[in-house]
Design a protein around this motif. Structure first.
Motif, PDB file in Angstrom:
ATOM      1  N   SER A  13      55.314  21.884  -7.563  1.00  8.62           N
ATOM      2  CA  SER A  13      54.649  23.183  -7.444  1.00  8.62           C
ATOM      3  C   SER A  13      55.496  24.152  -6.631  1.00  8.62           C
ATOM      4  O   SER A  13      55.628  25.333  -6.982  1.00  8.62           O
ATOM      5  CB  SER A  13      53.274  23.007  -6.790  1.00  8.62           C
ATOM      6  OG  SER A  13      52.429  22.194  -7.589  1.00  8.62           O
ATOM      7  N   VAL A  14      56.096  23.664  -5.544  1.00  7.47           N
ATOM      8  CA  VAL A  14      56.929  24.517  -4.707  1.00  7.47           C
ATOM      9  C   VAL A  14      58.216  24.895  -5.439  1.00  7.47           C
ATOM     10  O   VAL A  14      58.637  26.064  -5.423  1.00  7.47           O
ATOM     11  CB  VAL A  14      57.252  23.814  -3.374  1.00  7.47           C
ATOM     12  CG1 VAL A  14      58.294  24.614  -2.576  1.00  7.47           C
ATOM     13  CG2 VAL A  14      55.992  23.641  -2.550  1.00  7.47           C
ATOM     14  N   ALA A  15      58.834  23.919  -6.090  1.00  5.43           N
ATOM     15  CA  ALA A  15      60.098  24.185  -6.785  1.00  5.43           C
ATOM     16  C   ALA A  15      59.917  25.200  -7.911  1.00  5.43           C
ATOM     17  O   ALA A  15      60.725  26.135  -8.049  1.00  5.43           O
ATOM     18  CB  ALA A  15      60.664  22.881  -7.348  1.00  5.43           C
ATOM     19  N   THR A  16      58.875  25.034  -8.695  1.00  4.85           N
ATOM     20  CA  THR A  16      58.639  26.002  -9.778  1.00  4.85           C
ATOM     21  C   THR A  16      58.211  27.351  -9.212  1.00  4.85           C
ATOM     22  O   THR A  16      58.486  28.395  -9.815  1.00  4.85           O
ATOM     23  CB  THR A  16      57.574  25.483 -10.748  1.00  4.85           C
ATOM     24  OG1 THR A  16      56.384  25.116 -10.025  1.00  4.85           O
ATOM     25  CG2 THR A  16      58.084  24.278 -11.532  1.00  4.85           C
ATOM     26  N   VAL A  84      59.475  39.062 -18.845  1.00  3.92           N
ATOM     27  CA  VAL A  84      59.110  38.130 -17.768  1.00  3.92           C
ATOM     28  C   VAL A  84      58.073  38.764 -16.856  1.00  3.92           C
ATOM     29  O   VAL A  84      57.084  38.120 -16.452  1.00  3.92           O
ATOM     30  CB  VAL A  84      60.362  37.715 -16.968  1.00  3.92           C
ATOM     31  CG1 VAL A  84      59.964  36.972 -15.694  1.00  3.92           C
ATOM     32  CG2 VAL A  84      61.270  36.839 -17.815  1.00  3.92           C
ATOM     33  N   LEU A  85      58.268  40.036 -16.522  1.00  6.80           N
ATOM     34  CA  LEU A  85      57.321  40.719 -15.637  1.00  6.80           C
ATOM     35  C   LEU A  85      55.954  40.858 -16.288  1.00  6.80           C
ATOM     36  O   LEU A  85      54.918  40.648 -15.639  1.00  6.80           O
ATOM     37  CB  LEU A  85      57.859  42.095 -15.258  1.00  6.80           C
ATOM     38  CG  LEU A  85      59.152  42.111 -14.442  1.00  6.80           C
ATOM     39  CD1 LEU A  85      59.577  43.543 -14.161  1.00  6.80           C
ATOM     40  CD2 LEU A  85      58.973  41.348 -13.134  1.00  6.80           C
ATOM     41  N   ILE A 110      54.134  30.371 -14.660  1.00 11.85           N
ATOM     42  CA  ILE A 110      55.093  31.454 -14.880  1.00 11.85           C
ATOM     43  C   ILE A 110      56.420  30.890 -15.402  1.00 11.85           C
ATOM     44  O   ILE A 110      57.037  31.460 -16.300  1.00 11.85           O
ATOM     45  CB  ILE A 110      55.310  32.255 -13.589  1.00 11.85           C
ATOM     46  CG1 ILE A 110      54.051  33.065 -13.250  1.00 11.85           C
ATOM     47  CG2 ILE A 110      56.516  33.190 -13.721  1.00 11.85           C
ATOM     48  CD1 ILE A 110      54.148  33.852 -11.962  1.00 11.85           C
ATOM     49  N   THR A 111      56.837  29.754 -14.841  1.00 12.04           N
ATOM     50  CA  THR A 111      58.081  29.146 -15.301  1.00 12.04           C
ATOM     51  C   THR A 111      58.008  28.775 -16.773  1.00 12.04           C
ATOM     52  O   THR A 111      58.940  29.041 -17.548  1.00 12.04           O
ATOM     53  CB  THR A 111      58.408  27.893 -14.464  1.00 12.04           C
ATOM     54  OG1 THR A 111      58.585  28.275 -13.094  1.00 12.04           O
ATOM     55  CG2 THR A 111      59.676  27.223 -14.963  1.00 12.04           C
ATOM     56  N   VAL A 116      60.603  30.280 -19.545  1.00 12.20           N
ATOM     57  CA  VAL A 116      61.144  29.452 -20.624  1.00 12.20           C
ATOM     58  C   VAL A 116      60.951  30.117 -21.979  1.00 12.20           C
ATOM     59  O   VAL A 116      61.901  30.234 -22.772  1.00 12.20           O
ATOM     60  CB  VAL A 116      60.494  28.052 -20.618  1.00 12.20           C
ATOM     61  CG1 VAL A 116      60.938  27.251 -21.845  1.00 12.20           C
ATOM     62  CG2 VAL A 116      60.865  27.301 -19.347  1.00 12.20           C
ATOM     63  N   THR A 117      59.740  30.577 -22.262  1.00 12.38           N
ATOM     64  CA  THR A 117      59.493  31.170 -23.584  1.00 12.38           C
ATOM     65  C   THR A 117      60.295  32.453 -23.785  1.00 12.38           C
ATOM     66  O   THR A 117      60.798  32.704 -24.881  1.00 12.38           O
ATOM     67  CB  THR A 117      57.994  31.479 -23.783  1.00 12.38           C
ATOM     68  OG1 THR A 117      57.544  32.374 -22.753  1.00 12.38           O
ATOM     69  CG2 THR A 117      57.164  30.215 -23.745  1.00 12.38           C
TER      70      THR A 117
END
Length: 236
Positions: A13-16, A84-85, A110-111, A116-117
């Motif tokens: 969770s922190v890394a993403t 992305v925003l 969000i990641t 990614v998408t």
């Protein structure tokens, strides 16, 4: 694909969350180059459209349902940074107002759906346009393929994150099969909606489609009340 609280452990969770925050910061800078007085209103419309369509679920298989992720559509229409925003704002509002996706899992969401998408779909879209002949049909076709592929790719990344830090006891093979299988079907719906929307925009204002800017001729301007183009008015 909205991940709830507690589905991933704290390190994931922190890394993403760090990845998502970095992507938003980079996108804030990049969006300045993508947006102008013409495209800024379109970005707001895209975010509102993605928000509305993500709230609508359609049946997929085995009692499951899916919804538009929106990354491909946003990236193609307003650019990858702005895309992305747009998706990030949508996911934040959904998490805060509707508890659709956990707040501790916001970085994961969000990641997956906003980074990614967008990256996969826009890269594939631009690559296909280099191979296909110029024209509106090629833009629509490339939009379809880009959206179709981006959704299961996000599902594969989800499975990778689950392998690293998933908190449930479901076997990794079952997670992979369920996520990828269902999201291939969701990707078909995403592709249809994305291609139809992009096609509708390029039919009226092809100059507003960021991903195809410079590849399609802009429609001739007409003067108010006459229905004639500006060039026709000049020679009349």
């Amino acid at each position: 694909m909205h991940v709830p609280d507690g589905f991933f452990n704290a390190p994931i969770s922190v890394a993403t969350g760090v990845v998502a925050a970095a992507a938003v910061v980079v996108s804030l800078r990049g969006a300045r180059r993508e947006l102008d007085e013409r495209t800024a209103p379109l970005a707001g419309l895209v975010a509102a459209f993605v928000f509305a369509v993500q709230m609508l679920n359609f049946p997929v298989a085995g009692g499951t349902s899916g919804h538009l992720l929106g990354g491909a559509l946003a990236a193609i229409l307003v650019g990858p940074y702005t895309g992305v925003l747009c998706v990030s704002v949508v996911l934040l509002m959904q998490g805060l107002l509707f508890a659709d996706g956990g707040l501790t899992a916001l970085g994961v969401n969000i990641t997956l759906m906003g980074v990614v998408t967008v990256v996969v779909s826009y890269g594939l879209f631009r690559g296909l346009l280099r191979l296909l002949p110029e024209g509106r049909r090629s833009v629509t076709s490339a939009s379809f393929v880009a959206a179709l592929i981006s959704v299961p790719v996000a599902a594969v990344v989800f499975t990778g994150l689950y392998a690293l830090g998933g908190t449930t006891e479901v076997a990794l093979g079952k997670v992979f099969g369920a996520m990828v299988g269902v999201h291939i079907l969701i990707g078909i719906g995403e592709a249809v909606i994305t291609a139809a929307t992009v096609g509708a925009v390029i039919a009226v204002r092809p100059d507003l489609v960021h991903g195809a800017r410079g590849m399609l001729p802009a429609p001739p301007l007409t003067t108010s009340g006459t229905g004639r183009t500006s060039s026709e008015e000049a020679t009349a």
